[in-house]
Design a protein around this motif. Structure first.
Motif, mmCIF file in Angstrom:
data_model
loop_
_atom_site.group_PDB
_atom_site.id
_atom_site.type_symbol
_atom_site.label_atom_id
_atom_site.label_comp_id
_atom_site.label_asym_id
_atom_site.label_seq_id
_atom_site.Cartn_x
_atom_site.Cartn_y
_atom_site.Cartn_z
ATOM 1 N N ALA A 25 0.492 -1.234 -0.172
ATOM 2 C CA ALA A 25 0.038 -0.277 0.173
ATOM 3 C C ALA A 25 0.995 1.038 -0.046
ATOM 4 C CB ALA A 25 -0.614 0.250 1.247
ATOM 5 N N VAL A 26 2.401 1.741 0.875
ATOM 6 C CA VAL A 26 2.864 1.972 0.998
ATOM 7 C C VAL A 26 3.528 2.635 -0.898
ATOM 8 C CG1 VAL A 26 4.752 3.260 1.876
ATOM 9 C CG2 VAL A 26 3.373 2.204 3.296
ATOM 10 N N VAL A 27 3.537 1.441 -0.835
ATOM 11 C CA VAL A 27 4.927 1.616 -2.352
ATOM 12 C C VAL A 27 3.626 2.455 -2.918
ATOM 13 C CG1 VAL A 27 5.638 0.240 -4.095
ATOM 14 C CG2 VAL A 27 6.319 -0.013 -2.410
ATOM 15 N N LEU A 28 2.607 2.278 -3.391
ATOM 16 C CA LEU A 28 1.293 2.014 -4.699
ATOM 17 C C LEU A 28 0.868 3.739 -4.518
ATOM 18 C CD1 LEU A 28 -0.866 -0.848 -4.857
ATOM 19 C CD2 LEU A 28 0.463 -0.273 -6.357
ATOM 20 N N ARG A 29 0.862 4.122 -2.956
ATOM 21 C CA ARG A 29 0.619 5.392 -2.863
ATOM 22 C C ARG A 29 1.764 6.279 -3.475
ATOM 23 N NH1 ARG A 29 -2.464 8.301 0.162
ATOM 24 N NH2 ARG A 29 -0.937 9.968 1.119
ATOM 25 N N GLY A 30 3.040 5.998 -2.746
ATOM 26 C CA GLY A 30 3.926 6.482 -3.636
ATOM 27 C C GLY A 30 4.016 6.969 -4.990
ATOM 28 N N ASP A 31 3.759 5.427 -5.178
ATOM 29 C CA ASP A 31 3.182 5.984 -6.970
ATOM 30 C C ASP A 31 2.446 6.772 -7.051
ATOM 31 O OD1 ASP A 31 4.258 2.833 -8.932
ATOM 32 O OD2 ASP A 31 5.379 4.533 -8.230
ATOM 33 N N ALA A 32 1.192 6.438 -6.743
ATOM 34 C CA ALA A 32 0.439 7.415 -7.052
ATOM 35 C C ALA A 32 0.539 8.756 -7.080
ATOM 36 C CB ALA A 32 -1.070 7.221 -6.818
ATOM 37 N N GLN A 33 1.347 9.732 -5.820
ATOM 38 C CA GLN A 33 1.576 10.509 -5.208
ATOM 39 C C GLN A 33 2.369 11.417 -6.478
ATOM 40 O OE1 GLN A 33 0.493 12.767 -3.230
ATOM 41 N NE2 GLN A 33 -1.192 10.760 -3.249
ATOM 42 N N GLY A 34 3.319 10.081 -7.838
ATOM 43 C CA GLY A 34 4.425 10.310 -8.091
ATOM 44 C C GLY A 34 4.566 11.963 -8.496
ATOM 45 N N ARG A 35 3.861 12.272 -9.567
ATOM 46 C CA ARG A 35 3.411 14.391 -9.248
ATOM 47 C C ARG A 35 4.015 15.536 -8.950
ATOM 48 N NH1 ARG A 35 -0.144 15.062 -14.167
ATOM 49 N NH2 ARG A 35 -0.661 17.440 -13.604
ATOM 50 N N ALA A 36 3.647 14.802 -7.134
ATOM 51 C CA ALA A 36 3.318 15.661 -6.015
ATOM 52 C C ALA A 36 5.009 16.263 -5.790
ATOM 53 C CB ALA A 36 3.352 14.883 -5.483
ATOM 54 N N GLY A 37 6.175 15.727 -6.394
ATOM 55 C CA GLY A 37 7.228 16.457 -6.508
ATOM 56 C C GLY A 37 7.298 17.459 -7.519
ATOM 57 N N ASP A 38 7.248 17.250 -8.683
ATOM 58 C CA ASP A 38 6.695 17.756 -9.679
ATOM 59 C C ASP A 38 6.082 19.117 -9.069
ATOM 60 O OD1 ASP A 38 8.806 16.018 -11.034
ATOM 61 O OD2 ASP A 38 6.905 16.040 -12.642
ATOM 62 N N ALA A 39 5.413 18.521 -8.704
ATOM 63 C CA ALA A 39 4.036 20.084 -7.867
ATOM 64 C C ALA A 39 5.156 20.982 -6.973
ATOM 65 C CB ALA A 39 2.408 19.609 -7.277
ATOM 66 N N ASN A 40 5.543 20.033 -5.464
ATOM 67 C CA ASN A 40 6.407 20.939 -4.369
ATOM 68 C C ASN A 40 7.818 21.637 -5.198
ATOM 69 O OD1 ASN A 40 4.340 20.399 -3.153
ATOM 70 N ND2 ASN A 40 6.047 17.971 -2.689
ATOM 71 N N LEU A 41 8.314 21.151 -6.147
ATOM 72 C CA LEU A 41 9.705 21.743 -6.931
ATOM 73 C C LEU A 41 8.981 23.032 -7.776
ATOM 74 C CD1 LEU A 41 12.275 19.639 -8.602
ATOM 75 C CD2 LEU A 41 12.603 21.461 -6.747
ATOM 76 N N LEU A 42 7.767 22.879 -8.032
ATOM 77 C CA LEU A 42 7.282 24.022 -9.049
ATOM 78 C C LEU A 42 7.178 25.048 -8.316
ATOM 79 C CD1 LEU A 42 4.920 22.732 -11.731
ATOM 80 C CD2 LEU A 42 7.397 24.256 -11.801
ATOM 81 N N ALA A 43 6.344 24.581 -6.914
ATOM 82 C CA ALA A 43 6.092 25.610 -6.175
ATOM 83 C C ALA A 43 6.890 26.960 -5.386
ATOM 84 C CB ALA A 43 4.830 25.040 -5.331
ATOM 85 N N ARG A 44 8.215 25.684 -4.788
ATOM 86 C CA ARG A 44 9.442 26.683 -4.972
ATOM 87 C C ARG A 44 10.110 27.481 -5.134
ATOM 88 N NH1 ARG A 44 12.191 25.814 0.356
ATOM 89 N NH2 ARG A 44 10.803 23.959 1.645
ATOM 90 N N LEU A 45 9.863 27.308 -6.605
ATOM 91 C CA LEU A 45 10.910 27.907 -7.633
ATOM 92 C C LEU A 45 9.808 29.047 -7.783
ATOM 93 C CD1 LEU A 45 13.576 27.882 -9.760
ATOM 94 C CD2 LEU A 45 10.988 28.299 -11.663
#
Lengths: 152, 487
Positions: free
Chosen positions: A25-45
Motif C-alpha cells: 500500500a505504501v509503495v502504491l501510494r508513493g507511485d500515485a503521488q508521483g507528480r507531487a514531487g513536481d508540484a512541490n519543486l514548481l511551487a518552491r521555484l
C-alpha cells in the motif's frame, strides 16, 4: 505442542501478510503521488522567482517551467529544467531552499500542472528593470505580467 | 553556484574560529606582555581560519567540478553510442535488430540530452544541440514503433536516418576536440560556470578554460544549426510548434469592445468594476488582457480576462480570491460549471472528468458532435469548493483546434474493436466514439473507439482507431489522494 507451533505459525504468517499488505500500500501510494514531487519543486521555484507578483504572474512562471519540459531545446523533466546550471538565479544562490512556498505559490503550481498557461507557451521570463544579458531581448515578447516579461 | 560554495565555506570556518579563540583566552592570562602575544595568536588563528576556508572551498570546487566532468564524459559516451546505434539501424536487415538499434538511439540520445543540459554552459550555446538530440531520440522512437508495427520505413525516413548519422558524427568530432582538454584536467568547471553566469562573450583568441569550453560548444552548436527542420510523426517534431490555431474566427474587435465582452463574461455582476486593458498578448492567439478591478468594499473579487483580438473570444479568465474549507462535492461543482458554460453559450460541451485539487475542482469539458467526444476541443473550468463559484476558465485548447469537422463513419464496429483489447483489461463502461489528438504530420486527430476498463485494480482508457483498428493510445487514470470523478 504441535498445536502451539501451528498457532504461532498462523499468527506469524498473518503478521507477515499484514506487513506485506501495508508495504504494498505504501509503495502504491508513493507511485500515485508521483507528480507531487513536481508540484512541490514548481511551487518552491515560483515562491523564489515570483515573490510579490500577481497570481497570474506566478502561474505564468510555473507554466514557463512546464513549457521548457515540452520543448526539445530544454531538459525533458521538471527537475532537469529547474536545476539546469545557471538557468535561475534563485536556484544558483539557494534561495529556493530558504523560503517555504506560500499557499498561493502552491496553488499556482497546481494550476500550471492542470494546463492553465497565462504565458501562452513562453520559454523565458525576466525582470526588465534588472540587468539581464542582451541576447535575451532578441526573443519575441509575448506578454507582460506584473514586473516580468515573458517571451518565446 | 559560487555563492553556495561560499556559504558552506563559512560554516566550516566558523568552527576553526571558535577553537582559535579558546586558545587565546588560556594564554592571555599568564604572559607579561599579553597584548603582543594576543596579536600573534590572533594572526595565527586567522591564518588557520583562512587556510581551513580555502581548503574547504577547494574540496567543494573539486566535488562540483567532478560532477560536471562525469556529465561531460557521459555525454561523450552517449553521443558516440547514438552514432553507432544509428549506423546499426541502417545496416540491420531484420526488423528485430532494427527495432533494437533504434531503441538504443532513443535511450542514448535522451541520456545525452540530459547530460548536455546539466553542464554549466549558457543555454544559448546549447539550445540547438539539445533540440537535435531530443529530435534524434524522438524520431528513433517513432520509427522503432513503426518498424515494430510491421510498417515499412519510407524513403524520407531513410534519408533522415542517414542525415542524423552524419550529423551525430560531426557532433562526436566536435566533442572529441574538447575531450583532449578535459582529459588533461585543464577544464575548471567552476570558472566555466562563473563565466556563464556573467554572460560575458568569449574573447577572440584567448585560450583560458571558460573560452575553450564555450568555443567548443558554440562550434558544435553551429554545426547542428545546418540541420534541416525535422518534420515527422512525433511529439517533438517541428510541425507541432508550427501548427496554427483554427478556432479563432470572426471580425477584429477593438479594446473597448474587449472590455465590454470581459465585463459580460465574468460569472458575477461586474457593471461597477473598473475595466482596463492591462496589456496585450502577442502569442499564436493575439489577445487583449483585460483587468476588472472591483470597487472598494463591494466584496467582489478582481478578475483578469484575455479576449482574442479576432472575434472577441475569451481565452482565459481568472478570478483570484481566498477559498474557505470545502463545503460542496464534485457532482455539485460539475453542475455549477455546466450552468456557467451554457450561460456563456458553450453548448454541446460535456464533462468527462473532475478532480479535486486543494479546495477547488478542475473540470475539463469536451465538445460533443453527433455523440462523438472531441477531446482536442477542450475547455477547463475551475470551481471553488466552498460555495461553487467559478474561479477560472481556459479555452486555449478549444480555440486552437475547434472547427467544423466532417466525422467519417467508423469502418470498425465497437464489437470488432473490443476483440482487439488486451485480455488483461476488464471493460467497465460502454464504448464510445472519440476524436483524440495524435502526433502525425498528415492529421492532428484520429477517430477512435474509447474503452474504459480496469486491470489489476487500476483504471485505464484504451483508444482503438475506428478506421484502421490500430491501438492508438493507452491512458492510465492516476487517482490523487483527493477525490476524482469520471463521467
Amino acid at each position: 505442542m504441535s498445536s502451539t507451533t501451528k498457532r504461532m505459525l498462523i499468527v506469524g504468517s498473518t503478521v507477515f501478510a499484514l506487513v506485506a499488505v501495508v508495504m504494498v500500500a505504501v509503495v502504491l501510494r508513493g507511485d500515485a503521488q508521483g507528480r507531487a514531487g513536481d508540484a512541490n519543486l514548481l511551487a518552491r521555484l515560483v515562491a523564489a522567482e515570483a515573490d510579490g507578483e500577481p497570481y497570474q504572474g506566478m502561474v505564468a512562471v510555473a507554466s514557463v517551467m512546464l513549457n521548457r519540459v515540452e520543448s526539445a531545446k530544454f531538459p525533458n523533466t521538471v527537475s532537469g529544467v529547474i536545476f539546469q546550471p545557471g538557468a535561475f538565479e534563485s536556484v544558483s544562490n539557494g534561495l529556493i531552499w530558504r523560503r517555504s512556498p506560500s499557499r498561493q505559490a502552491v496553488s499556482a503550481a497546481r494550476d500550471a500542472l492542470n494546463g492553465y498557461d497565462p504565458s501562452y507557451g513562453c520559454l523565458f521570463f525576466w525582470n526588465p528593470s534588472k540587468p539581464v544579458s542582451g541576447w535575451i531581448w532578441s526573443r519575441t515578447i509575448a506578454v507582460r505580467i506584473g514586473k516580468h516579461v515573458f517571451a518565446r | 553556484m559560487a555563492d553556495e560554495v561560499n556559504n558552506a565555506g563559512e560554516n566550516v570556518g566558523a568552527v576553526g574560529e571558535g577553537t582559535g579563540e579558546a586558545g587565546t583566552a588560556r594564554s592571555g592570562g599568564t604572559a607579561a606582555n599579553w597584548p603582543g602575544a594576543l596579536l600573534v595568536l590572533l594572526l595565527i588563528a586567522s591564518l588557520v581560519f583562512g587556510y581551513a576556508q580555502w581548503t574547504a572551498r577547494r574540496r567543494l570546487e573539486v566535488a562540483v567540478g567532478n560532477q560536471y566532468f562525469s556529465s561531460f564524459f557521459d555525454l561523450l559516451g552517449n553521443v558516440d553510442n547514438v552514432r553507432v546505434a544509428l549506423s546499426k539501424s541502417l545496416v540491420s536487415g531484420s526488423p528485430r535488430l532494427r527495432v533494437g538499434a533504434l531503441s538504443d538511439v532513443w535511450r542514448e540520445a535522451s541520456n545525452a540530452q540530459a547530460n548536455l543540459n546539466s553542464l554549466p554552459v549558457t543555454h544559448k550555446v546549447l539550445a540547438k544541440t539539445s533540440a537535435f538530440l531530443t529530435q534524434v531520440g524522438d524520431f528513433a522512437f517513432v520509427t522503432a514503433r513503426k518498424v515494430a508495427n510491421q510498417q515499412m520505413m519510407s524513403d524520407d525516413d531513410w534519408d533522415r536516418l542517414v542525415k542524423m548519422k552524419e550529423q551525430s558524427e560531426d557532433l562526436a568530432k566536435g566533442l572529441a576536440g574538447m575531450e583532449a582538454e578535459a582529459s588533461s584536467g585543464r577544464i575548471n568547471w567552476v570558472r566555466v560556470a562563473e563565466q556563464a553566469n556573467k554572460e560575458v562573450p568569449a574573447k577572440a583568441g584567448s585560450k583560458s578554460t571558460p573560452e575553450v569550453v564555450t568555443d567548443g560548444f558554440t562550434k558544435v552548436d553551429e554545426s547542428v544549426q545546418q540541420f534541416p527542420t525535422l518534420i515527422y510523426d512525433g511529439p517533438f517534431s517541428d510541425h507541432i510548434e508550427a501548427r496554427k490555431p483554427v478556432g479563432v474566427t470572426g471580425a477584429p474587435i477593438d479594446s473597448t469592445r474587449a472590455i465590454e465582452i470581459a465585463r459580460k463574461f465574468v460569472p458575477f455582476d461586474a457593471s461597477a468594476h473598473t475595466g482596463k486593458i492591462e496589456g496585450e498578448v502577442d502569442s499564436k492567439i493575439p489577445a487583449y488582457r483585460v483587468s476588472l478591478e472591483a470597487p472598494k468594499k463591494s466584496g467582489k473579487p478582481d478578475a483578469i480576462v484575455d479576449v482574442t483580438k479576432t472575434g472577441g473570444h475569451v481565452v482565459l479568465m481568472n478570478i483570484a480570491r481566498d477559498i474557505d474549507p470545502k463545503k460542496i462535492d464534485l457532482e455539485a461543482a460539475v453542475a455549477r460549471a455546466n450552468v456557467f458554460l451554457s450561460k456563456i453559450g458553450m453548448t454541446s460541451m460535456k464533462p468527462t472528468f473532475a478532480s479535486e485539487v486543494g479546495d477547488v475542482a478542475v473540470i475539463p469539458f469536451v465538445w460533443v458532435q453527433d455523440g462523438v467526444y472531441v477531446y482536442p476541443d477542450m475547455v477547463k473550468v475551475k470551481v471553488a469548493l466552498d460555495n461553487g463559484d467559478i474561479l477560472s476558465y481556459d479555452s486555449l485548447g478549444f480555440l486552437t483546434s475547434h472547427h467544423a469537422r466532417k466525422l467519417s463513419k467508423p469502418s470498425i464496429e465497437a464489437d470488432e474493436a473490443k476483440e482487439l483489447l488486451s485480455p488483461a483489461l476488464t471493460v467497465s463502461a460502454p464504448p464510445r466514439l472519440a476524436v483524440i489528438p495524435v502526433e502525425t504530420v498528415d492529421t492532428p486527430e484520429a477517430l477512435c473507439w474509447e474503452f474504459r476498463g480496469t486491470s489489476f485494480g487500476e483504471d485505464f482508457f484504451v483508444y482503438i482507431d475506428a478506421a484502421s483498428g490500430v491501438e492508438e493510445k493507452v491512458l492510465q487514470l492516476i487517482k490523487t489522494s483527493e477525490g476524482s470523478l469520471t463521467m
